[in-house]
Every structure is written in structure tokens, then in C-alpha cells.
Design a protein around this motif. Sequence first.
Motif, PDB file in Angstrom:
ATOM      1  N   ARG A 119     -18.923 -12.585   4.655  1.00 22.89           N
ATOM      2  CA  ARG A 119     -20.191 -13.166   5.107  1.00 22.89           C
ATOM      3  C   ARG A 119     -20.292 -14.633   4.695  1.00 22.89           C
ATOM      4  N   GLU A 120     -19.809 -14.943   3.493  1.00 21.94           N
ATOM      5  CA  GLU A 120     -19.808 -16.336   3.046  1.00 21.94           C
ATOM      6  C   GLU A 120     -18.949 -17.197   3.960  1.00 21.94           C
ATOM      7  N   ALA A 121     -17.765 -16.689   4.336  1.00 20.45           N
ATOM      8  CA  ALA A 121     -16.857 -17.453   5.190  1.00 20.45           C
ATOM      9  C   ALA A 121     -17.431 -17.624   6.591  1.00 20.45           C
ATOM     10  N   LEU A 122     -18.036 -16.573   7.120  1.00 17.79           N
ATOM     11  CA  LEU A 122     -18.608 -16.655   8.462  1.00 17.79           C
ATOM     12  C   LEU A 122     -19.773 -17.639   8.507  1.00 17.79           C
ATOM     13  N   LYS A 123     -20.585 -17.617   7.444  1.00 18.19           N
ATOM     14  CA  LYS A 123     -21.701 -18.565   7.388  1.00 18.19           C
ATOM     15  C   LYS A 123     -21.189 -19.996   7.330  1.00 18.19           C
ATOM     16  N   GLU A 124     -20.170 -20.224   6.506  1.00 22.30           N
ATOM     17  CA  GLU A 124     -19.622 -21.578   6.360  1.00 22.30           C
ATOM     18  C   GLU A 124     -19.025 -22.071   7.670  1.00 22.30           C
ATOM     19  N   SER A 125     -18.380 -21.157   8.409  1.00 20.42           N
ATOM     20  CA  SER A 125     -17.742 -21.537   9.674  1.00 20.42           C
ATOM     21  C   SER A 125     -18.685 -21.401  10.866  1.00 20.42           C
ATOM     22  N   ARG A 126     -19.916 -20.967  10.611  1.00 18.26           N
ATOM     23  CA  ARG A 126     -20.932 -20.806  11.660  1.00 18.26           C
ATOM     24  C   ARG A 126     -20.463 -19.862  12.754  1.00 18.26           C
ATOM     25  N   VAL A 127     -19.894 -18.747  12.324  1.00 16.91           N
ATOM     26  CA  VAL A 127     -19.406 -17.728  13.249  1.00 16.91           C
ATOM     27  C   VAL A 127     -20.404 -16.575  13.280  1.00 16.91           C
ATOM     28  N   ARG A 128     -20.794 -16.149  14.464  1.00 12.96           N
ATOM     29  CA  ARG A 128     -21.769 -15.068  14.593  1.00 12.96           C
ATOM     30  C   ARG A 128     -21.216 -13.848  15.323  1.00 12.96           C
ATOM     31  N   GLU A 129     -20.013 -13.966  15.847  1.00 12.49           N
ATOM     32  CA  GLU A 129     -19.444 -12.875  16.640  1.00 12.49           C
ATOM     33  C   GLU A 129     -18.014 -12.622  16.200  1.00 12.49           C
ATOM     34  N   LEU A 130     -17.668 -11.339  16.050  1.00  9.37           N
ATOM     35  CA  LEU A 130     -16.300 -10.957  15.718  1.00  9.37           C
ATOM     36  C   LEU A 130     -15.860  -9.821  16.631  1.00  9.37           C
ATOM     37  N   ASP A 131     -14.597  -9.851  17.011  1.00  9.84           N
ATOM     38  CA  ASP A 131     -14.074  -8.715  17.758  1.00  9.84           C
ATOM     39  C   ASP A 131     -12.783  -8.157  17.158  1.00  9.84           C
ATOM     40  N   ALA A 132     -12.367  -8.678  15.993  1.00  7.56           N
ATOM     41  CA  ALA A 132     -11.207  -8.113  15.279  1.00  7.56           C
ATOM     42  C   ALA A 132     -11.158  -8.682  13.869  1.00  7.56           C
ATOM     43  N   LEU A 133     -10.528  -7.933  12.986  1.00  5.20           N
ATOM     44  CA  LEU A 133     -10.393  -8.331  11.584  1.00  5.20           C
ATOM     45  C   LEU A 133      -8.941  -8.173  11.137  1.00  5.20           C
ATOM     46  N   VAL A 134      -8.543  -9.024  10.208  1.00  2.00           N
ATOM     47  CA  VAL A 134      -7.228  -8.909   9.570  1.00  2.00           C
ATOM     48  C   VAL A 134      -7.455  -8.851   8.063  1.00  2.00           C
ATOM     49  N   LEU A 135      -6.818  -7.903   7.416  1.00  4.22           N
ATOM     50  CA  LEU A 135      -6.892  -7.781   5.962  1.00  4.22           C
ATOM     51  C   LEU A 135      -5.584  -8.290   5.378  1.00  4.22           C
ATOM     52  N   ALA A 136      -5.637  -9.457   4.748  1.00  2.00           N
ATOM     53  CA  ALA A 136      -4.431 -10.111   4.245  1.00  2.00           C
ATOM     54  C   ALA A 136      -4.247  -9.835   2.763  1.00  2.00           C
ATOM     55  N   SER A 137      -3.039  -9.430   2.382  1.00  5.44           N
ATOM     56  CA  SER A 137      -2.727  -9.206   0.970  1.00  5.44           C
ATOM     57  C   SER A 137      -1.370  -9.801   0.655  1.00  5.44           C
ATOM     58  N   ALA A 138      -0.970  -9.659  -0.611  1.00  7.40           N
ATOM     59  CA  ALA A 138       0.269 -10.313  -1.044  1.00  7.40           C
ATOM     60  C   ALA A 138       1.497  -9.733  -0.362  1.00  7.40           C
ATOM     61  N   GLY A 139       1.545  -8.415  -0.223  1.00 10.98           N
ATOM     62  CA  GLY A 139       2.736  -7.773   0.324  1.00 10.98           C
ATOM     63  C   GLY A 139       3.720  -7.416  -0.764  1.00 10.98           C
ATOM     64  N   SER A 140       4.542  -6.418  -0.494  1.00  7.97           N
ATOM     65  CA  SER A 140       5.479  -5.922  -1.498  1.00  7.97           C
ATOM     66  C   SER A 140       6.706  -5.348  -0.820  1.00  7.97           C
ATOM     67  N   SER A 141       7.811  -5.313  -1.557  1.00 11.50           N
ATOM     68  CA  SER A 141       9.005  -4.625  -1.061  1.00 11.50           C
ATOM     69  C   SER A 141       8.848  -3.114  -1.179  1.00 11.50           C
ATOM     70  N   ASP A 142       7.797  -2.674  -1.872  1.00 11.94           N
ATOM     71  CA  ASP A 142       7.510  -1.256  -2.023  1.00 11.94           C
ATOM     72  C   ASP A 142       6.642  -0.804  -0.846  1.00 11.94           C
ATOM     73  N   PRO A 143       7.165   0.032   0.052  1.00  9.37           N
ATOM     74  CA  PRO A 143       6.388   0.428   1.233  1.00  9.37           C
ATOM     75  C   PRO A 143       5.119   1.185   0.887  1.00  9.37           C
ATOM     76  N   LEU A 144       5.110   1.908  -0.229  1.00  9.82           N
ATOM     77  CA  LEU A 144       3.908   2.643  -0.610  1.00  9.82           C
ATOM     78  C   LEU A 144       2.760   1.693  -0.945  1.00  9.82           C
ATOM     79  N   ALA A 145       3.099   0.565  -1.573  1.00 11.74           N
ATOM     80  CA  ALA A 145       2.070  -0.428  -1.887  1.00 11.74           C
ATOM     81  C   ALA A 145       1.481  -0.998  -0.599  1.00 11.74           C
ATOM     82  N   ASN A 146       2.336  -1.289   0.377  1.00  9.20           N
ATOM     83  CA  ASN A 146       1.854  -1.824   1.647  1.00  9.20           C
ATOM     84  C   ASN A 146       1.034  -0.784   2.416  1.00  9.20           C
TER      85      ASN A 146
END
Length: 247
Positions: A119-146
Motif C-alpha cells: 500500500r505504501e508503494a502504490l500510494k507513492e507511485s499513485r497507482v490505483r489499479e492492479l491486475d497481477a502481483l509478483v512476489l520477489a524473494s532471494a531464491g535458493s538452490s534448494d527447491p523446497l525453499a523456493n
Amino acid sequence: MAAPALVALAHGSRDPRSAATVKALVEEVRRMRPDLRIEHAFLDLAKPSFTTTVDKLVRAGFDEIVVVPLLLTEAYHAKVDVPEAVAEAMSRHAGLQIRATSVLGLESSFLDVLDIRMREALKESRVRELDALVLASAGSSDPLANQSVARLARLWGARHKLPVTAAFASAAPPATGEAVRAFRTQGRRHIAVASLFLAPGLLPDRAAELALEAGAVAVSKPLGAHPEVARTILARYAVGAVELVPV
């Protein structure tokens, strides 16, 4: 008899923003439990080191320490680096008992923190509409972690009734830019990216850069020193402290 000391153990980064965030998070934990001795330490790349922190606690008279790894997935650092650091510290101090708890993990309550940061990011960027989301993380060579990140992404998507893709800054595909572009090929144009990182640093910055280059309308900040993260640290500590009680 004093309660065991708590050491919040982060991986560490050369980026000073990372250490500052960990320090702020530990201050939040101290506010919640002023009766406990609480310290922070890093496995690598930042100070104080775990060795320095343990030595300081031993000099202060503590013979029991609960270590809470500030990690979001059970990957290499949790399975190898933390146990090795604990074993080395105990080998140097006769009679010292150290219990490493489970990592912070990907608690469903962290979705509330993700929502706040988004919500903080959307307010800062003045975005009011979304139609998809991406959840970004560090990633790992361990497939269970991913896979654990992918599960949290599905929960987050169900909460907002939006399609969500998990993306990774290293070690596994897709990168954030690839995830954003995949949604854009489906005709989606209002795609926001949430940063599933504890603190700022090289990987979160790179994930954000790739996402924005690919057309993301907003990228949130990492979880940071939020009270919900602090409460999770204390919950892990409570389990570790009980495990130190002789049967």
C-alpha cells in the motif's frame, strides 16, 4: 536464574542499510521484552560477528543463549552456516548451551506486512489499479525453499483475488523482470511487485530494478522492522528457551 539471552542472527550484507534494518528490528524486539538480554549478530559481511556477540554474552555471565536465525527460508544458511557457527561457539566456551531455533520462515502473518508495504508503494507511485502481483524473494538452490515462497505467493494471490507469480533474485527462475513480462504478454498492464526480503540490499535492489525495467507499476520495500516480524522472533525465542530447560 536469568532467562537465556536472545541473539537475532542475520546473514549480513555489505550494504549498510541491511545492518541498520536488523538493528532497528532488534530494538523493536527489545521494546516488547525489556526484561530480556537481546543482541544482534551477523554470519558474514557485517559487524558484530556471531563470535563477538557470544563472547560478550559469556563475559556478562550468560551460559544459555537462544539464537533466532533471521532467515525467511530453510536453505543453505539455515542448514549449514547457522549450525556450524553454533557448534564453534559452544566448543570455545565450556558449559555454554546454545539453542538455534527454526528460522523466521514465511509466516502467513507476514502477508499483512506485505500488504502494508505494498500500500505504501502504490500510494507513492499513485497507482490505483492492479491486475497481477509478483512476489520477489532471494531464491535458493534448494527447491523446497523456493516452493515455500511459491506457496506463500498462492496464499497472497487468493487473499487479493489476483494472479500471483513467485520470482527470485538469484539461483532460480523466473527473475522479477521475467515474471512481469510474462504477465504483460497476457495483456496485464498493472503489475506490482512485493519484496519478500527482510532488509534492503543488493538482491532486493536488483529485483526492483529488473521489475521496473520490465514495466512494473510499483515495487514495495522489504518487510523491515515491523512489529509482526519482532513478535515472530519472540515466538521462536520462547520455543528455544523451553528446549533449554533440563528434562
